[in-house]
Design a protein around this motif. Structure first.
Motif, PDB file in Angstrom:
ATOM      1  N   GLY A   1       0.808  -1.213   0.000  1.00  0.00           N
ATOM      2  CA  GLY A   1       0.000   0.000   0.000  1.00  0.00           C
ATOM      3  C   GLY A   1       0.836   1.256   0.000  1.00  0.00           C
ATOM      4  N   THR A   2       2.091   1.151   0.442  1.00  0.00           N
ATOM      5  CA  THR A   2       2.968   2.308   0.470  1.00  0.00           C
ATOM      6  C   THR A   2       3.235   2.831  -0.943  1.00  0.00           C
ATOM      7  N   ALA A   3       3.240   1.937  -1.931  1.00  0.00           N
ATOM      8  CA  ALA A   3       3.445   2.361  -3.315  1.00  0.00           C
ATOM      9  C   ALA A   3       2.334   3.304  -3.747  1.00  0.00           C
ATOM     10  N   THR A   4       1.094   2.991  -3.357  1.00  0.00           N
ATOM     11  CA  THR A   4      -0.032   3.864  -3.680  1.00  0.00           C
ATOM     12  C   THR A   4       0.102   5.195  -2.970  1.00  0.00           C
ATOM     13  N   ASP A   5       0.522   5.163  -1.706  1.00  0.00           N
ATOM     14  CA  ASP A   5       0.729   6.396  -0.952  1.00  0.00           C
ATOM     15  C   ASP A   5       1.794   7.263  -1.610  1.00  0.00           C
ATOM     16  N   LEU A   6       2.845   6.604  -2.087  1.00  0.00           N
ATOM     17  CA  LEU A   6       3.928   7.317  -2.747  1.00  0.00           C
ATOM     18  C   LEU A   6       3.423   8.016  -4.001  1.00  0.00           C
ATOM     19  N   MET A   7       2.596   7.338  -4.784  1.00  0.00           N
ATOM     20  CA  MET A   7       2.052   7.945  -5.988  1.00  0.00           C
ATOM     21  C   MET A   7       1.104   9.088  -5.656  1.00  0.00           C
ATOM     22  N   GLU A   8       0.321   8.946  -4.602  1.00  0.00           N
ATOM     23  CA  GLU A   8      -0.564  10.038  -4.193  1.00  0.00           C
ATOM     24  C   GLU A   8       0.238  11.278  -3.848  1.00  0.00           C
ATOM     25  N   PHE A   9       1.356  11.071  -3.162  1.00  0.00           N
ATOM     26  CA  PHE A   9       2.210  12.199  -2.797  1.00  0.00           C
ATOM     27  C   PHE A   9       2.768  12.865  -4.045  1.00  0.00           C
ATOM     28  N   ARG A  10       3.224  12.066  -4.986  1.00  0.00           N
ATOM     29  CA  ARG A  10       3.767  12.633  -6.229  1.00  0.00           C
ATOM     30  C   ARG A  10       2.692  13.414  -6.985  1.00  0.00           C
ATOM     31  N   CYS A  11       1.473  12.881  -7.007  1.00  0.00           N
ATOM     32  CA  CYS A  11       0.392  13.565  -7.713  1.00  0.00           C
ATOM     33  C   CYS A  11       0.066  14.912  -7.074  1.00  0.00           C
ATOM     34  N   MET A  12       0.284  15.033  -5.780  1.00  0.00           N
ATOM     35  CA  MET A  12       0.056  16.298  -5.087  1.00  0.00           C
ATOM     36  C   MET A  12       1.162  17.310  -5.362  1.00  0.00           C
ATOM     37  N   VAL A  13       2.394  16.825  -5.474  1.00  0.00           N
ATOM     38  CA  VAL A  13       3.550  17.717  -5.513  1.00  0.00           C
ATOM     39  C   VAL A  13       4.048  18.032  -6.919  1.00  0.00           C
ATOM     40  N   GLU A  14       4.222  17.013  -7.746  1.00  0.00           N
ATOM     41  CA  GLU A  14       4.926  17.221  -9.014  1.00  0.00           C
ATOM     42  C   GLU A  14       4.214  18.133 -10.017  1.00  0.00           C
ATOM     43  N   PRO A  15       2.878  18.167 -10.069  1.00  0.00           N
ATOM     44  CA  PRO A  15       2.264  19.154 -10.974  1.00  0.00           C
ATOM     45  C   PRO A  15       2.653  20.587 -10.624  1.00  0.00           C
ATOM     46  N   GLU A  16       2.745  20.888  -9.329  1.00  0.00           N
ATOM     47  CA  GLU A  16       3.153  22.238  -8.929  1.00  0.00           C
ATOM     48  C   GLU A  16       4.626  22.487  -9.247  1.00  0.00           C
ATOM     49  N   VAL A  17       5.430  21.437  -9.132  1.00  0.00           N
ATOM     50  CA  VAL A  17       6.846  21.549  -9.488  1.00  0.00           C
ATOM     51  C   VAL A  17       6.982  21.863 -10.978  1.00  0.00           C
ATOM     52  N   ALA A  18       6.190  21.195 -11.804  1.00  0.00           N
ATOM     53  CA  ALA A  18       6.229  21.450 -13.245  1.00  0.00           C
ATOM     54  C   ALA A  18       5.797  22.876 -13.555  1.00  0.00           C
ATOM     55  N   ALA A  19       4.797  23.368 -12.834  1.00  0.00           N
ATOM     56  CA  ALA A  19       4.336  24.752 -13.052  1.00  0.00           C
ATOM     57  C   ALA A  19       5.445  25.741 -12.709  1.00  0.00           C
TER      58      ALA A  19
END
Length: 243
Positions: free
Chosen positions: A94-112
């Protein structure tokens, strides 16, 4: 009522003292530490206590023990920082899913942020990384390291050292995830999505970069969910070479 005094273990004290010496430049990165006997005398502890402190600093990434060569000071990197989490990822799917959720929260803003702040040199590096991915795909190779480098370059281009450091650590965790949970073999979708991200960043379009990155990570998340639900199943509509 008097406050209770916390007793500090001797090895904790030695670890702290050694760490201070490393951080303050007494033992710069690459410097070989004195022999154990000399260090034990310096700190007034047994060699067993000293070894305990050295092991702790090695785990933290501040020391490197070279077989037959001694112990050297070093600067912790993302690979070292990710080690404690790699066991967690392996032991708790389940940690893999948590990791992806975190990336989905952070990386779009990083790209912006990258779309707003990337230098001409950073844009050139991103473009070169994308071209390397294309060449790898043309040769039938997985995108692998270049895929992760692409995301790392975006983080660097954001101009935010905290984002860059955190995502660099996550990249090493994603290596574990890639090998264990994303074993597919389609880089074509990744290339299309990476191109959209690259074009938006190059066009200085933060909204477009944010949306393109969010869409990309959503694909990765769906791939992960399908792969976990159907281990070994083919994924005809979803790419895999995401990091």
């Amino acid at each position: 009522m008097p406050t209770a005094i916390r007793r500090v273990k001797v090895s904790d004290s030695v670890t702290s003292s050694l760490l201070d010496l490393i951080r303050h430049g007494d033992y710069p990165a690459g410097t070989r530490l004195p022999p154990e006997r000399e260090l034990a005398v310096r700190f007034g502890v047994s060699r067993a206590t000293l070894r305990d402190a050295l092991r702790r600093l090695e785990l933290l990434g501040y020391l490197e023990v070279r077989q037959g060569g001694g112990t050297f000071a070093r600067t912790p990197d993302a690979s070292t920082l990710s080690r404690p989490f790699q066991g967690l990822l392996a032991g708790s799917p389940g940690t893999a899913t948590d990791l992806m959720e975190f990336r989905c929260m952070v990386e779009p803003e990083v790209a912006a942020l990258a779309a707003e702040r990337a230098s001409s040199n950073e844009l050139a590096l991103l473009s070169d990384s994308y071209e390397r991915q294309q060449r790898a795909a043309d040769r039938g190779l997985r995108l692998a390291d270049e895929d992760m480098r692409f995301h790392g370059l975006i983080a660097q281009a954001s101009g935010n050292a905290v984002f860059s450091g955190v995502l660099e650590t996550l990249r090493h965790l994603m290596q574990e995830l890639r090998h264990n949970l994303l074993p597919g073999s389609r880089p074509d979708l990744t290339l299309r999505e990476h191109l959209r991200i690259l074009e938006a960043i190059t066009a200085r379009d933060p909204h477009g970069a944010r949306a393109a990155m969010a869409a990309h990570l959503n694909t990765v998340s769906r791939t992960l969910r399908l792969e976990r639900a159907l281990p070994g199943a083919a994924l005809p509509t979803l790419g895999d070479d995401h990091d």
